[in-house]
Design a protein around this motif. Structure first.
Motif, short mmCIF file in Angstrom:
data_model
loop_
_atom_site.label_atom_id
_atom_site.label_comp_id
_atom_site.label_asym_id
_atom_site.label_seq_id
_atom_site.Cartn_x
_atom_site.Cartn_y
_atom_site.Cartn_z
N ARG A 76 0.78 -1.08 0.12
CA ARG A 76 -0.06 0.07 0.05
C ARG A 76 0.90 1.19 -0.08
NH1 ARG A 76 -3.70 0.22 4.31
NH2 ARG A 76 -4.08 -2.00 3.96
N GLY A 77 2.17 0.96 0.33
CA GLY A 77 3.07 2.18 0.21
C GLY A 77 3.58 2.84 -0.82
N ILE A 78 3.32 1.96 -2.06
CA ILE A 78 3.84 2.17 -3.49
C ILE A 78 3.69 3.52 -4.05
CG2 ILE A 78 1.66 1.41 -4.71
CD1 ILE A 78 3.70 -0.18 -6.73
N ASP A 79 2.52 4.15 -3.49
CA ASP A 79 2.28 5.55 -3.91
C ASP A 79 2.76 6.74 -3.02
OD1 ASP A 79 0.39 5.07 -2.26
OD2 ASP A 79 -0.86 6.50 -3.04
N ALA A 80 3.68 6.34 -1.92
CA ALA A 80 4.06 7.10 -0.94
C ALA A 80 5.52 7.58 -1.34
CB ALA A 80 4.03 6.54 0.38
N ASP A 81 5.91 8.59 -0.77
CA ASP A 81 7.21 9.13 -0.70
C ASP A 81 8.21 8.68 0.20
OD1 ASP A 81 6.77 11.26 -3.01
OD2 ASP A 81 5.41 12.30 -1.37
N VAL A 82 7.40 8.39 1.44
CA VAL A 82 8.35 7.82 2.65
C VAL A 82 7.28 6.85 3.39
CG1 VAL A 82 9.19 8.65 4.83
CG2 VAL A 82 8.90 10.36 3.06
N VAL A 83 7.96 5.79 3.86
CA VAL A 83 7.27 4.73 4.39
C VAL A 83 8.06 4.46 5.46
CG1 VAL A 83 6.35 2.35 4.09
CG2 VAL A 83 6.50 3.79 2.13
N LEU A 84 7.22 4.59 6.80
CA LEU A 84 7.88 4.36 8.15
C LEU A 84 7.03 3.03 8.81
CD1 LEU A 84 7.68 7.99 9.62
CD2 LEU A 84 9.71 6.82 8.63
N ALA A 85 7.97 1.93 9.28
CA ALA A 85 7.53 1.14 9.90
C ALA A 85 8.06 1.26 11.42
CB ALA A 85 8.28 -0.37 9.49
N GLU A 86 6.87 1.39 12.47
CA GLU A 86 7.16 1.53 13.72
C GLU A 86 7.39 0.23 14.38
OE1 GLU A 86 5.48 3.07 17.98
OE2 GLU A 86 4.48 3.56 15.97
N GLY A 87 8.60 -0.19 15.18
CA GLY A 87 8.80 -1.34 15.73
C GLY A 87 7.98 -1.51 17.12
N SER A 88 7.98 -2.78 17.56
CA SER A 88 7.36 -2.81 18.95
C SER A 88 8.54 -3.48 19.79
CB SER A 88 6.32 -4.12 18.95
OG SER A 88 5.16 -3.66 18.09
N MET A 89 8.35 -3.02 21.22
CA MET A 89 9.50 -3.34 22.02
C MET A 89 10.78 -2.96 21.66
SD MET A 89 7.71 -6.96 23.63
CE MET A 89 8.13 -7.77 22.12
N GLY A 90 11.93 -3.84 21.90
CA GLY A 90 13.08 -3.77 21.45
C GLY A 90 13.45 -4.22 20.00
N LEU A 91 14.39 -3.72 19.52
CA LEU A 91 14.72 -4.13 18.08
C LEU A 91 14.72 -5.64 17.79
CD1 LEU A 91 15.58 -3.50 15.04
CD2 LEU A 91 17.76 -3.35 16.02
N PHE A 92 15.39 -6.44 18.72
CA PHE A 92 15.53 -7.64 18.58
C PHE A 92 14.17 -8.59 19.59
CE2 PHE A 92 19.60 -6.03 17.23
CZ PHE A 92 19.44 -6.59 16.01
N ASP A 93 13.52 -8.07 20.17
CA ASP A 93 12.60 -8.63 20.89
C ASP A 93 11.59 -9.70 20.56
OD1 ASP A 93 13.91 -7.83 23.30
OD2 ASP A 93 12.99 -6.00 23.23
N GLY A 94 11.45 -10.79 20.49
CA GLY A 94 10.34 -11.51 20.02
C GLY A 94 10.26 -12.61 20.85
N VAL A 95 9.88 -13.87 20.31
CA VAL A 95 9.76 -14.91 20.91
C VAL A 95 10.82 -16.18 20.81
CG1 VAL A 95 7.17 -14.92 21.24
CG2 VAL A 95 8.19 -16.20 19.26
N ALA A 96 10.73 -17.19 21.46
CA ALA A 96 12.13 -18.01 21.37
C ALA A 96 11.84 -18.85 20.14
CB ALA A 96 12.14 -18.91 22.68
N ALA A 97 10.53 -19.22 19.88
CA ALA A 97 10.50 -20.10 18.59
C ALA A 97 9.92 -19.38 17.33
CB ALA A 97 9.47 -21.49 19.04
N ARG A 98 10.66 -19.70 16.39
CA ARG A 98 9.96 -19.01 15.10
C ARG A 98 8.51 -19.35 14.92
NH1 ARG A 98 13.27 -16.87 11.50
NH2 ARG A 98 12.01 -17.49 9.71
N GLY A 99 7.96 -18.54 14.30
CA GLY A 99 6.35 -18.70 13.81
C GLY A 99 6.33 -18.74 12.41
#
Length: 436
Positions: A76-99
Protein backbone atom coordinates in the motif's frame (compact mmCIF):
# COMPACT_ATOMS: atom_id res chain seq x y z
CA UNK A 1 10.20 5.29 -5.52
CA UNK A 2 9.69 5.56 -1.76
CA UNK A 3 12.14 5.98 1.11
CA UNK A 4 11.76 3.11 3.61
CA UNK A 5 12.82 3.29 7.24
CA UNK A 6 12.21 1.25 10.41
CA UNK A 7 11.95 3.10 13.73
CA UNK A 8 13.01 1.02 16.71
CA UNK A 9 14.73 1.21 20.09
CA UNK A 10 16.52 -0.91 22.69
CA UNK A 11 13.30 -1.28 24.72
CA UNK A 12 9.69 -0.21 25.13
CA UNK A 13 8.81 3.22 26.50
CA UNK A 14 11.69 5.05 24.84
CA UNK A 15 9.67 7.24 22.47
CA UNK A 16 9.27 5.28 19.23
CA UNK A 17 5.63 6.23 18.71
CA UNK A 18 6.17 9.92 19.43
CA UNK A 19 9.11 10.12 17.02
CA UNK A 20 7.21 8.18 14.34
CA UNK A 21 4.22 10.51 14.59
CA UNK A 22 6.41 13.61 14.61
CA UNK A 23 8.43 12.57 11.57
CA UNK A 24 5.30 11.50 9.69
CA UNK A 25 3.50 14.79 10.36
CA UNK A 26 6.57 16.95 9.67
CA UNK A 27 7.17 15.29 6.30
CA UNK A 28 3.48 15.41 5.48
CA UNK A 29 3.45 19.14 6.29
CA UNK A 30 6.33 19.57 3.84
CA UNK A 31 4.23 18.04 1.06
CA UNK A 32 5.42 14.42 1.14
CA UNK A 33 3.07 11.43 1.12
CA UNK A 34 3.80 9.34 4.20
CA UNK A 35 2.69 5.75 4.85
CA UNK A 36 3.10 4.09 8.25
CA UNK A 37 3.02 0.48 9.44
CA UNK A 38 3.24 -1.13 12.84
CA UNK A 39 5.49 -4.14 13.36
CA UNK A 40 3.96 -6.59 15.79
CA UNK A 41 0.61 -7.10 17.53
CA UNK A 42 -0.43 -3.57 18.49
CA UNK A 43 -3.97 -2.47 17.62
CA UNK A 44 -3.65 1.03 19.17
CA UNK A 45 -0.71 2.64 17.34
CA UNK A 46 -2.13 2.34 13.78
CA UNK A 47 -4.88 4.83 14.68
CA UNK A 48 -2.22 7.34 15.76
CA UNK A 49 -0.39 6.75 12.48
CA UNK A 50 -3.56 7.47 10.54
CA UNK A 51 -4.08 10.68 12.52
CA UNK A 52 -0.55 11.82 11.65
CA UNK A 53 -0.52 10.89 7.96
CA UNK A 54 -4.13 10.88 6.79
CA UNK A 55 -3.58 7.34 5.49
CA UNK A 56 -4.67 4.05 7.07
CA UNK A 57 -1.91 2.08 8.81
CA UNK A 58 -1.84 -1.69 9.33
CA UNK A 59 0.17 -4.25 11.28
CA UNK A 60 2.82 -6.54 9.83
CA UNK A 61 3.85 -9.51 11.96
CA UNK A 62 6.55 -12.06 11.18
CA UNK A 63 5.31 -14.59 13.75
CA UNK A 64 1.69 -14.68 12.58
CA UNK A 65 1.90 -13.74 8.87
CA UNK A 66 3.69 -15.26 5.91
CA UNK A 67 5.88 -13.22 3.56
CA UNK A 68 3.16 -12.99 0.92
CA UNK A 69 0.74 -11.40 3.37
CA UNK A 70 3.38 -8.98 4.65
CA UNK A 71 4.33 -8.00 1.08
CA UNK A 72 0.67 -7.51 0.24
CA UNK A 73 0.12 -5.23 3.23
CA UNK A 74 3.30 -3.22 2.70
CA UNK A 75 2.52 -2.68 -0.99
CA UNK A 76 0.00 0.00 0.00
CA UNK A 77 3.03 2.26 0.31
CA UNK A 78 3.72 2.05 -3.41
CA UNK A 79 2.42 5.58 -4.03
CA UNK A 80 4.07 7.13 -0.95
CA UNK A 81 7.24 9.21 -0.78
CA UNK A 82 8.21 7.98 2.70
CA UNK A 83 7.28 4.68 4.38
CA UNK A 84 7.85 4.26 8.11
CA UNK A 85 7.56 0.97 9.98
CA UNK A 86 7.31 1.52 13.73
CA UNK A 87 8.65 -1.33 15.79
CA UNK A 88 7.43 -2.97 19.00
CA UNK A 89 9.46 -3.40 22.20
CA UNK A 90 13.22 -3.61 21.52
CA UNK A 91 14.67 -4.14 18.05
CA UNK A 92 15.40 -7.87 18.47
CA UNK A 93 12.66 -8.73 20.96
CA UNK A 94 10.43 -11.58 19.85
CA UNK A 95 9.59 -15.07 21.01
CA UNK A 96 12.01 -17.96 21.40
CA UNK A 97 10.48 -20.17 18.71
CA UNK A 98 9.98 -19.02 15.13
CA UNK A 99 6.46 -18.59 13.83
CA UNK A 100 5.45 -18.40 10.19
CA UNK A 101 8.52 -16.48 9.00
CA UNK A 102 10.13 -15.07 12.12
CA UNK A 103 9.90 -14.51 15.86
CA UNK A 104 7.76 -11.37 15.73
CA UNK A 105 10.79 -9.11 16.22
CA UNK A 106 11.03 -5.73 14.50
CA UNK A 107 14.41 -6.86 13.16
CA UNK A 108 12.62 -9.51 11.07
CA UNK A 109 10.69 -6.81 9.21
CA UNK A 110 13.80 -4.62 8.79
CA UNK A 111 15.73 -7.52 7.26
CA UNK A 112 12.82 -8.72 5.13
CA UNK A 113 12.24 -5.27 3.62
CA UNK A 114 15.97 -4.38 3.61
CA UNK A 115 15.22 -1.07 5.31
CA UNK A 116 17.71 0.56 7.71
CA UNK A 117 16.80 1.13 11.33
CA UNK A 118 16.55 4.53 12.99
CA UNK A 119 17.19 3.93 16.69
CA UNK A 120 15.56 5.99 19.41
CA UNK A 121 17.77 5.92 22.51
CA UNK A 122 16.93 7.35 25.91
CA UNK A 123 20.29 7.94 27.66
CA UNK A 124 18.72 8.82 31.02
CA UNK A 125 21.03 7.74 33.82
CA UNK A 126 23.93 7.05 31.48
CA UNK A 127 26.21 8.74 28.98
CA UNK A 128 28.85 6.86 26.92
CA UNK A 129 27.15 3.58 27.72
CA UNK A 130 24.40 4.63 25.29
CA UNK A 131 26.96 4.28 22.49
CA UNK A 132 27.82 0.75 23.62
CA UNK A 133 24.13 -0.18 23.48
CA UNK A 134 23.73 1.31 20.00
CA UNK A 135 26.90 -0.41 18.75
CA UNK A 136 25.70 -3.73 20.15
CA UNK A 137 22.38 -3.39 18.36
CA UNK A 138 24.17 -2.44 15.14
CA UNK A 139 26.41 -5.52 15.23
CA UNK A 140 24.03 -8.12 16.69
CA UNK A 141 22.48 -9.40 13.44
CA UNK A 142 24.30 -9.07 10.10
CA UNK A 143 21.16 -8.65 7.97
CA UNK A 144 19.93 -5.63 9.96
CA UNK A 145 21.42 -2.23 9.05
CA UNK A 146 21.56 0.80 11.34
CA UNK A 147 20.84 4.22 9.80
CA UNK A 148 21.63 6.21 12.93
CA UNK A 149 20.28 7.44 16.24
CA UNK A 150 17.94 10.06 17.65
CA UNK A 151 18.52 10.71 21.34
CA UNK A 152 15.44 11.30 23.48
CA UNK A 153 15.08 12.95 26.90
CA UNK A 154 18.65 14.27 27.14
CA UNK A 155 19.21 16.01 30.45
CA UNK A 156 21.44 18.93 29.42
CA UNK A 157 23.77 20.19 26.66
CA UNK A 158 26.72 18.63 28.50
CA UNK A 159 24.91 15.29 28.70
CA UNK A 160 24.11 15.47 24.99
CA UNK A 161 27.72 16.28 24.11
CA UNK A 162 29.04 13.26 26.03
CA UNK A 163 26.63 10.86 24.35
CA UNK A 164 27.08 12.38 20.88
CA UNK A 165 30.87 12.11 21.09
CA UNK A 166 30.74 8.46 22.14
CA UNK A 167 28.31 7.60 19.32
CA UNK A 168 30.39 9.39 16.70
CA UNK A 169 33.54 7.64 17.97
CA UNK A 170 31.65 4.35 17.44
CA UNK A 171 30.87 5.36 13.85
CA UNK A 172 27.15 5.88 14.50
CA UNK A 173 25.37 8.91 13.04
CA UNK A 174 23.41 11.11 15.43
CA UNK A 175 20.50 12.84 13.67
CA UNK A 176 19.36 14.86 16.65
CA UNK A 177 18.77 15.06 20.39
CA UNK A 178 15.45 15.82 22.06
CA UNK A 179 15.29 17.47 25.50
CA UNK A 180 12.44 16.49 27.78
CA UNK A 181 9.20 18.10 26.58
CA UNK A 182 6.05 17.21 28.53
CA UNK A 183 3.78 18.80 25.91
CA UNK A 184 4.36 15.86 23.53
CA UNK A 185 3.89 13.05 26.03
CA UNK A 186 1.13 10.62 25.03
CA UNK A 187 -1.17 9.58 27.92
CA UNK A 188 -1.17 5.90 28.89
CA UNK A 189 -3.31 3.34 30.69
CA UNK A 190 -2.92 -0.34 31.59
CA UNK A 191 -2.99 -1.74 28.03
CA UNK A 192 -0.87 0.98 26.43
CA UNK A 193 -1.59 4.43 25.06
CA UNK A 194 -4.97 6.05 25.53
CA UNK A 195 -6.57 5.53 22.13
CA UNK A 196 -6.28 8.26 19.50
CA UNK A 197 -10.05 8.49 19.08
CA UNK A 198 -10.42 9.28 22.80
CA UNK A 199 -8.09 12.29 22.59
CA UNK A 200 -9.82 15.38 21.27
CA UNK A 201 -6.52 17.28 21.06
CA UNK A 202 -4.51 14.55 19.32
CA UNK A 203 -4.02 16.64 16.18
CA UNK A 204 -2.55 19.51 18.17
CA UNK A 205 -0.30 17.15 20.12
CA UNK A 206 1.07 15.62 16.90
CA UNK A 207 1.60 19.08 15.41
CA UNK A 208 3.56 20.14 18.50
CA UNK A 209 5.62 16.92 18.34
CA UNK A 210 6.38 17.60 14.65
CA UNK A 211 7.43 21.18 15.41
CA UNK A 212 9.61 20.11 18.34
CA UNK A 213 11.30 17.27 16.45
CA UNK A 214 11.92 19.44 13.37
CA UNK A 215 13.65 21.93 15.66
CA UNK A 216 16.01 19.32 17.14
CA UNK A 217 16.42 16.64 14.43
CA UNK A 218 17.95 16.91 10.95
CA UNK A 219 14.95 15.68 8.97
CA UNK A 220 16.77 15.85 5.64
CA UNK A 221 19.60 13.67 6.95
CA UNK A 222 17.11 11.14 8.31
CA UNK A 223 15.38 11.02 4.93
CA UNK A 224 18.69 10.53 3.11
CA UNK A 225 19.49 7.58 5.39
CA UNK A 226 16.34 5.70 4.34
CA UNK A 227 16.42 2.94 1.75
CA UNK A 228 15.21 3.59 -1.76
CA UNK A 229 12.30 1.23 -2.12
CA UNK A 230 10.19 0.36 -5.13
CA UNK A 231 7.66 -2.33 -4.20
CA UNK A 232 5.89 -4.41 -6.76
CA UNK A 233 2.10 -4.24 -6.49
CA UNK A 234 0.87 -7.32 -4.64
CA UNK A 235 -1.84 -9.11 -6.57
CA UNK A 236 -3.82 -10.43 -3.66
CA UNK A 237 -1.99 -11.70 -0.61
CA UNK A 238 -3.68 -14.00 1.87
CA UNK A 239 -6.99 -12.45 2.89
CA UNK A 240 -8.83 -13.52 6.01
CA UNK A 241 -12.23 -15.09 5.51
CA UNK A 242 -14.94 -12.73 6.77
CA UNK A 243 -17.15 -14.09 9.55
CA UNK A 244 -20.27 -13.27 7.53
CA UNK A 245 -21.66 -11.29 4.62
CA UNK A 246 -23.15 -8.57 6.85
CA UNK A 247 -21.16 -8.06 10.05
CA UNK A 248 -22.49 -6.10 13.03
CA UNK A 249 -19.31 -4.79 14.70
CA UNK A 250 -19.31 -3.30 18.21
CA UNK A 251 -17.34 -0.07 18.02
CA UNK A 252 -16.83 2.53 20.74
CA UNK A 253 -14.39 3.35 23.56
CA UNK A 254 -15.03 -0.05 25.20
CA UNK A 255 -14.84 -2.11 21.98
CA UNK A 256 -12.10 -0.89 19.65
CA UNK A 257 -9.23 -3.37 19.63
CA UNK A 258 -9.44 -4.79 16.15
CA UNK A 259 -6.57 -5.04 13.69
CA UNK A 260 -7.10 -2.74 10.68
CA UNK A 261 -5.90 -5.43 8.26
CA UNK A 262 -8.71 -7.71 9.43
CA UNK A 263 -11.44 -5.17 8.62
CA UNK A 264 -9.82 -4.42 5.26
CA UNK A 265 -9.66 -8.12 4.43
CA UNK A 266 -13.33 -8.61 5.30
CA UNK A 267 -14.34 -5.69 3.10
CA UNK A 268 -12.05 -6.85 0.28
CA UNK A 269 -13.81 -10.22 0.36
CA UNK A 270 -17.14 -8.46 -0.16
CA UNK A 271 -18.44 -8.28 3.41
CA UNK A 272 -20.41 -5.29 4.69
CA UNK A 273 -19.69 -3.94 8.16
CA UNK A 274 -22.20 -1.99 10.23
CA UNK A 275 -21.05 -0.61 13.58
CA UNK A 276 -23.02 -0.16 16.78
CA UNK A 277 -22.15 1.19 20.23
CA UNK A 278 -22.91 -0.91 23.32
CA UNK A 279 -21.98 2.10 25.46
CA UNK A 280 -24.70 4.11 23.72
CA UNK A 281 -27.10 1.23 24.48
CA UNK A 282 -27.36 0.22 20.82
CA UNK A 283 -28.20 -3.30 19.67
CA UNK A 284 -26.56 -5.03 16.68
CA UNK A 285 -28.01 -4.44 13.23
CA UNK A 286 -31.02 -6.79 13.02
CA UNK A 287 -30.32 -7.59 9.34
CA UNK A 288 -26.71 -8.63 9.98
CA UNK A 289 -25.88 -12.32 9.84
CA UNK A 290 -23.07 -12.26 12.44
CA UNK A 291 -22.08 -10.06 15.38
CA UNK A 292 -18.46 -9.43 16.37
CA UNK A 293 -17.42 -7.88 19.70
CA UNK A 294 -13.73 -6.90 19.65
CA UNK A 295 -11.63 -6.20 22.69
CA UNK A 296 -11.17 -2.84 24.32
CA UNK A 297 -11.82 -1.51 27.81
CA UNK A 298 -15.11 -3.01 29.05
CA UNK A 299 -13.53 -3.37 32.49
CA UNK A 300 -13.53 0.45 32.71
CA UNK A 301 -17.16 0.65 31.56
CA UNK A 302 -18.66 -2.43 33.23
CA UNK A 303 -21.35 -0.49 35.11
CA UNK A 304 -22.60 1.24 31.97
CA UNK A 305 -22.62 -1.99 29.99
CA UNK A 306 -24.55 -3.80 32.74
CA UNK A 307 -27.13 -0.99 32.82
CA UNK A 308 -27.70 -0.90 29.06
CA UNK A 309 -30.74 -3.15 28.75
CA UNK A 310 -31.36 -2.46 25.07
CA UNK A 311 -27.84 -3.60 24.14
CA UNK A 312 -27.94 -6.69 26.35
CA UNK A 313 -31.43 -7.72 25.26
CA UNK A 314 -30.73 -7.02 21.60
CA UNK A 315 -27.54 -9.10 21.66
CA UNK A 316 -29.31 -12.01 23.35
CA UNK A 317 -32.10 -11.89 20.77
CA UNK A 318 -29.53 -11.78 17.97
CA UNK A 319 -27.69 -14.82 19.36
CA UNK A 320 -30.87 -16.92 19.32
CA UNK A 321 -30.59 -17.29 15.54
CA UNK A 322 -27.17 -16.04 14.47
CA UNK A 323 -23.56 -16.38 15.61
CA UNK A 324 -21.93 -13.93 17.99
CA UNK A 325 -18.17 -13.90 18.63
CA UNK A 326 -16.15 -11.93 21.17
CA UNK A 327 -12.42 -11.33 21.47
CA UNK A 328 -10.79 -10.57 24.86
CA UNK A 329 -12.92 -7.72 26.26
CA UNK A 330 -15.72 -8.74 23.93
CA UNK A 331 -15.42 -12.30 25.23
CA UNK A 332 -15.70 -10.98 28.80
CA UNK A 333 -18.90 -9.11 27.93
CA UNK A 334 -20.39 -12.29 26.43
CA UNK A 335 -19.84 -13.91 29.83
CA UNK A 336 -22.01 -13.98 32.92
CA UNK A 337 -20.27 -11.33 35.04
CA UNK A 338 -17.31 -8.96 35.22
CA UNK A 339 -15.87 -7.66 38.50
CA UNK A 340 -14.32 -4.22 38.10
CA UNK A 341 -11.19 -2.76 39.73
CA UNK A 342 -13.21 -1.67 42.77
CA UNK A 343 -14.43 -5.22 43.39
CA UNK A 344 -17.98 -4.52 42.20
CA UNK A 345 -19.56 -7.42 40.28
CA UNK A 346 -21.56 -6.46 37.18
CA UNK A 347 -23.80 -8.80 35.22
CA UNK A 348 -22.84 -9.08 31.57
CA UNK A 349 -24.87 -10.56 28.69
CA UNK A 350 -24.80 -14.18 29.91
CA UNK A 351 -24.39 -15.73 26.46
CA UNK A 352 -21.44 -17.64 27.92
CA UNK A 353 -20.72 -18.74 31.46
CA UNK A 354 -17.34 -16.98 31.63
CA UNK A 355 -16.82 -14.87 34.74
CA UNK A 356 -13.81 -12.56 35.02
CA UNK A 357 -12.32 -10.14 37.52
CA UNK A 358 -10.30 -6.99 36.97
CA UNK A 359 -9.92 -6.62 40.73
CA UNK A 360 -7.65 -9.68 40.74
CA UNK A 361 -5.19 -8.43 38.17
CA UNK A 362 -2.55 -10.57 36.49
CA UNK A 363 -0.98 -9.83 33.14
CA UNK A 364 -1.58 -12.30 30.32
CA UNK A 365 0.66 -11.51 27.36
CA UNK A 366 1.93 -13.36 24.33
CA UNK A 367 1.33 -14.94 20.96
CA UNK A 368 -1.25 -17.71 20.72
CA UNK A 369 -1.71 -20.61 18.29
CA UNK A 370 -5.18 -22.13 18.53
CA UNK A 371 -6.59 -25.23 16.87
CA UNK A 372 -10.36 -24.94 16.78
CA UNK A 373 -12.30 -27.85 18.27
CA UNK A 374 -15.50 -26.42 16.76
CA UNK A 375 -16.34 -23.78 14.16
CA UNK A 376 -16.35 -20.07 14.93
CA UNK A 377 -17.47 -17.31 12.55
CA UNK A 378 -15.22 -17.34 9.50
CA UNK A 379 -13.27 -20.48 10.44
CA UNK A 380 -13.99 -24.20 10.45
CA UNK A 381 -13.22 -26.81 13.09
CA UNK A 382 -9.57 -27.82 12.82
CA UNK A 383 -8.43 -24.41 11.61
CA UNK A 384 -5.16 -23.16 13.09
CA UNK A 385 -5.44 -19.52 14.13
CA UNK A 386 -2.58 -17.24 15.10
CA UNK A 387 -3.25 -14.36 17.44
CA UNK A 388 -2.04 -12.41 20.44
CA UNK A 389 -3.34 -12.10 24.00
CA UNK A 390 -2.86 -9.06 26.25
CA UNK A 391 -5.06 -8.36 29.27
CA UNK A 392 -4.98 -8.13 33.05
CA UNK A 393 -8.26 -9.85 33.89
CA UNK A 394 -8.43 -13.10 35.82
CA UNK A 395 -10.76 -15.99 34.96
CA UNK A 396 -13.00 -16.86 37.90
CA UNK A 397 -15.06 -19.41 35.94
CA UNK A 398 -14.92 -20.75 32.38
CA UNK A 399 -17.56 -23.52 32.51
CA UNK A 400 -18.58 -23.85 28.85
CA UNK A 401 -17.22 -26.25 26.25
CA UNK A 402 -13.71 -25.17 25.18
CA UNK A 403 -13.55 -23.61 21.74
CA UNK A 404 -9.95 -24.57 20.98
CA UNK A 405 -6.73 -26.09 22.17
CA UNK A 406 -4.53 -23.03 22.63
CA UNK A 407 -0.74 -22.96 22.85
CA UNK A 408 1.63 -20.13 23.62
CA UNK A 409 4.65 -19.40 21.42
CA UNK A 410 6.73 -22.07 23.21
CA UNK A 411 4.15 -24.74 22.44
CA UNK A 412 2.84 -24.98 26.00
CA UNK A 413 -0.91 -25.49 26.39
CA UNK A 414 -2.61 -22.59 28.19
CA UNK A 415 -5.85 -22.41 30.19
CA UNK A 416 -7.47 -19.64 28.13
CA UNK A 417 -9.13 -22.01 25.68
CA UNK A 418 -12.03 -19.80 24.67
CA UNK A 419 -15.62 -21.00 25.00
CA UNK A 420 -18.67 -21.94 22.98
CA UNK A 421 -22.32 -22.25 23.88
CA UNK A 422 -25.13 -22.25 21.36
CA UNK A 423 -24.46 -19.53 18.79
CA UNK A 424 -21.90 -17.75 20.99
CA UNK A 425 -18.13 -18.20 20.84
CA UNK A 426 -15.26 -16.25 22.37
CA UNK A 427 -11.49 -16.17 22.77
CA UNK A 428 -9.04 -14.21 24.88
CA UNK A 429 -6.66 -13.85 21.93
CA UNK A 430 -7.10 -11.32 19.14
CA UNK A 431 -7.00 -13.06 15.76
CA UNK A 432 -4.22 -11.95 13.41
CA UNK A 433 -4.17 -14.63 10.69
CA UNK A 434 -5.11 -18.21 9.91
CA UNK A 435 -2.41 -20.71 8.96
CA UNK A 436 -2.92 -21.67 5.33
Amino acid sequence: MAAGLVISAPASGVGKTTLTLALARAWRNSGLRVQCFKSGPDYIDPAFHAAATGRASVNVDSWAMDRGTISHLVSRGIDADVVLAEGSMGLFDGVAARGVCGTGATADIAEMLDWPVLLVIDPSGQAQTAAAIAAGLRDYRPGVRLAGVVLNRVASPRHEALVRRALLDAGIAVFGALPRHAEISLPKRHLGLVQAEEQAEIGKLIDEAARFVAEHVDLDAVLRSAATWSPQPAASGVLETPPGQRIALARDAAFSFVYPHMLEAWRAAGAEISTFSPLADEAPDPVADVCWLPGGYPELQAGRIAANARFRGGLRAFAETRPVHGECGGYMVLGSALTDADGIRHEMTGLLGLETSFAKRRMHLGYRLAELAAPMPGHQAGARLRGHEFHYSTILAQPDTPLAVVHDATGAVIAETGSRRGQATGTFFHLIAEDR
